[in-house]
Design a protein around this motif. Structure first.
Motif, PDB file in Angstrom:
ATOM      1  N   GLN A   1      -1.126   8.579   8.489  1.00  0.00           N
ATOM      2  CA  GLN A   1      -1.476   7.171   8.653  1.00  0.00           C
ATOM      3  C   GLN A   1      -2.970   6.888   8.470  1.00  0.00           C
ATOM      4  OE1 GLN A   1       1.562   4.993  11.322  1.00  0.00           O
ATOM      5  NE2 GLN A   1       0.993   6.808  12.499  1.00  0.00           N
TER       6      GLN A   1
ATOM      7  N   ALA B   1      -2.719   4.381   5.319  1.00  0.00           N
ATOM      8  CA  ALA B   1      -2.004   3.152   5.670  1.00  0.00           C
ATOM      9  C   ALA B   1      -0.974   3.482   6.743  1.00  0.00           C
ATOM     10  CB  ALA B   1      -1.308   2.566   4.439  1.00  0.00           C
TER      11      ALA B   1
ATOM     12  N   SER C   1       0.839  -1.199   0.000  1.00  0.00           N
ATOM     13  CA  SER C   1       0.000   0.000   0.000  1.00  0.00           C
ATOM     14  C   SER C   1       0.872   1.246   0.000  1.00  0.00           C
ATOM     15  CB  SER C   1      -0.891   0.045   1.250  1.00  0.00           C
ATOM     16  OG  SER C   1      -1.769  -1.050   1.264  1.00  0.00           O
TER      17      SER C   1
END
Length: 160
Positions: free
Chosen positions: A67, A70, A47
Motif C-alpha cells: 500500500q 496506493a 491507480s
C-alpha cells in the motif's frame, strides 16, 4: 501491477482465502493464470495496485498488497472478492467461509467447520500444540510469523 509476493514489503496488507479442498494440478494452473491476470489489472480509483500472491499447500490463496503506492479502496476490495467468488463458482469450492478451520495432521491439511473443531478440542482430538492456520493475520509480516502456529498462539486457543 503484478509483483512477486516475496518482493512485497512486510507491511503489505494480505488476504488469505482457504479452500475446502486441495486444488488439482490442472486447477492450480488455471488459478495461477487467473490470479496473474486479475492482479496485473487491479486498480483503486484508476491507480495501479502493486500486488502479488502465493498459493500454499495447494489450498490457500494469499494475496498481498503493497500500500505504499496506493491503498485498496472499497471498490477494489469488492473487485477482489468478486474475483474470488468467480474462482469458487468455476471450481465448485468454498474460499470465503470464515467459519471453517484448517489445521495440520502430520503433513496432511485437515479442514473442519468451527463446530466440529470445537468438539474435537473438547474430546482432546486436537491440542494446544496442534498447528493451525491463523487466517486473521493482516500484514505480510504477521503472515510470515503468525500464520502457521500452535493453536495456543492463535485465536483457536479459546477452544482448548
Amino acid at each position: 501491477m503484478l509483483a512477486e509476493f516475496k518482493d512485497l514489503s512486510e507491511e503489505s496488507r494480505i488476504w488469505i482465502y482457504q479452500c475446502n479442498r486441495s486444488f488439482s494440478e490442472a486447477e492450480l494452473q488455471v488459478v495461477n493464470d487467473e490470479l496473474k491476470t486479475f492482479l496485473a489489472q487491479w486498480t483503486a480509483h484508476g491507480s495501479d495496485l502493486k500486488a502479488g500472491y502465493e498459493i500454499r499447500y495447494n489450498r490457500f490463496i494469499i494475496i498481498g498488497l503493497d500500500q505504499t503506492l496506493a491503498n485498496a479502496s472499497g471498490c477494489s476490495i469488492d473487485a477482489s472478492v468478486h474475483f474470488i467468488q468467480s474462482l469458487e463458482q468455476k471450481f465448485n469450492v468454498d474460499l470465503l467461509d470464515k467459519m471453517n478451520v484448517s489445521y495440520k495432521q502430520g503433513e496432511y491439511i485437515a479442514y473442519k467447520d468451527l463446530k466440529d473443531f470445537k468438539k474435537m478440542a473438547k474430546q482432546r482430538a486436537i491440542s494446544k500444540n496442534t498447528i493451525v492456520f491463523n487466517n486473521l493475520v493482516v500484514t505480510k509480516q504477521e503472515y510470515l510469523e503468525n500464520w502457521e502456529v500452535p493453536a495456543s498462539e492463535s485465536w483457536h486457543a479459546r477452544f482448548m
